[in-house]
Design an enzyme around this catalytic site. Structure first.
Site, PDB file in Angstrom:
ATOM      1  N   HIS A 194      -0.067 -18.443   1.540  1.00 46.98           N
ATOM      2  CA  HIS A 194      -1.049 -17.188   1.137  1.00 46.98           C
ATOM      3  C   HIS A 194      -0.651 -16.018   2.540  1.00 46.98           C
ATOM      4  O   HIS A 194      -1.540 -15.078   2.656  1.00 46.98           O
ATOM      5  CB  HIS A 194      -2.262 -17.207   1.668  1.00 46.98           C
ATOM      6  CG  HIS A 194      -2.782 -17.793  -0.570  1.00 46.98           C
ATOM      7  ND1 HIS A 194      -4.045 -18.608  -0.342  1.00 46.98           N
ATOM      8  CD2 HIS A 194      -2.389 -18.277  -1.202  1.00 46.98           C
ATOM      9  CE1 HIS A 194      -3.619 -19.073  -1.949  1.00 46.98           C
ATOM     10  NE2 HIS A 194      -2.881 -19.053  -1.928  1.00 46.98           N
TER      11      HIS A 194
ATOM     12  N   ARG B 279     -11.122  -8.176   9.765  1.00 43.28           N
ATOM     13  CA  ARG B 279     -10.468  -9.967  10.198  1.00 43.28           C
ATOM     14  C   ARG B 279      -9.690 -11.199  11.100  1.00 43.28           C
ATOM     15  O   ARG B 279      -9.550 -11.224  11.169  1.00 43.28           O
ATOM     16  CB  ARG B 279      -9.730  -9.661   8.910  1.00 43.28           C
ATOM     17  CG  ARG B 279      -9.950  -9.483   7.100  1.00 43.28           C
ATOM     18  CD  ARG B 279     -11.945 -10.628   6.980  1.00 43.28           C
ATOM     19  NE  ARG B 279     -12.702 -10.249   8.036  1.00 43.28           N
ATOM     20  CZ  ARG B 279     -13.149  -8.620   7.764  1.00 43.28           C
ATOM     21  NH1 ARG B 279     -13.343  -7.940   7.034  1.00 43.28           N
ATOM     22  NH2 ARG B 279     -14.708  -8.317   8.159  1.00 43.28           N
TER      23      ARG B 279
ATOM     24  N   CYS C 207      12.919  -0.979  12.477  1.00 39.55           N
ATOM     25  CA  CYS C 207      13.074  -0.182  12.007  1.00 39.55           C
ATOM     26  C   CYS C 207      13.353   1.330  12.029  1.00 39.55           C
ATOM     27  O   CYS C 207      14.087   1.851  12.094  1.00 39.55           O
ATOM     28  CB  CYS C 207      13.560  -0.878  10.787  1.00 39.55           C
ATOM     29  SG  CYS C 207      12.013  -0.133   9.741  1.00 39.55           S
TER      30      CYS C 207
END
Length: 239
Positions: A113, A60, A143
């Site tokens: 969304h 996508r 992190c």
């Protein structure tokens, strides 16, 4: 348009990006007709098979990067600039996870969304702009944890983003316009009823009638690349 519109709330859905070659998810030949959304668009599906989910969203993401904005996206960028020049505001809220609005020139876009070209680390809960593929080995640039990165999109069962800002903007709007939405996904499908409760005029620009079509005061059927530029010209010319 019979009166000047200063603050316009626009909600866009998959229909505005369909003409850019990005397939919709809910049509009869859309993604959810061919793939199981419970396996691909839920936290549980991601936990069960992150490789499968990453592969789906990697495709996508590549499709979104290859697509180009169409005249409807460009028209909304003009509307934003035109309203701002007269002291008004366009609140552009999209259900889409692509970045075609931004690439067309829109400066303020609310992605309720989430955004396909962002990734989120579930370990440190930090968002990162992300244009490349994600894998289970991808390390968070903040992190350093691996295996914690996921697409920053809202999955089934998760809360949409920016709901408070959306409610505030809708209450202040002079006009509510839905463009290319199915009218089937809540809470977005309920915004037209919310606007009507506030006494705000409502307009749908859509290729075919949405599930909530009966709630709109006016509807214009047609391709977004034609109906949206025409609507924007009316607003900016005070028609």
């Amino acid at each position: 348009m019979r009166r000047a519109m200063t603050n316009i709330f626009v909600l866009t859905g998959a229909g505005i990006s369909a003409e850019s070659g990005l397939g919709t998810f809910r049509d009869t030949d859309g993604a959810w007709a061919r793939f199981d959304p419970m396996r691909l668009a839920t936290p549980e599906g991601f936990a069960a098979d992150p490789v499968l989910v990453h592969d789906f969203y990697n495709h996508r993401r590549r499709d979104a990067r290859a697509a180009a904005p169409n005249p409807a996206h460009a028209a909304l960028a003009r509307l934003e600039a035109g309203l701002a020049a007269r002291g008004g505001r366009l609140f552009l809220c999209t259900q889409n996870i692509d970045d075609l609005h931004e690439r067309a020139g829109s400066r303020h876009v609310v992605h309720m969304h989430g955004a396909l070209l962002k990734a989120r680390c579930t370990a440190c809960v930090t968002d990162t702009v992300w244009h490349e593929d994600l894998t289970v080995e991808t390390a968070c640039p903040h992190c350093g944890h691996s295996g914690e990165m996921r697409p920053d999109v809202v999955w089934f069962g998760e809360m949409p983003h920016h709901l408070e800002a959306i409610d505030e903007a809708l209450a202040e709007a002079d006009l509510f316009v839905a463009i290319g939405t199915s009218g089937a996904v809540y809470p977005a499908a309920g915004y037209v009823a919310q606007a009507r409760a506030f006494g705000i005029p409502t307009l749908a620009l859509t290729l075919e009638a949405a599930d909530n079509a009966g709630l709109f005061e006016a509807t214009r059927l047609g391709r977004a690349s034609e109906t949206v530029p025409a609507f924007v010209e009316e607003v900016l010319n005070g028609a």
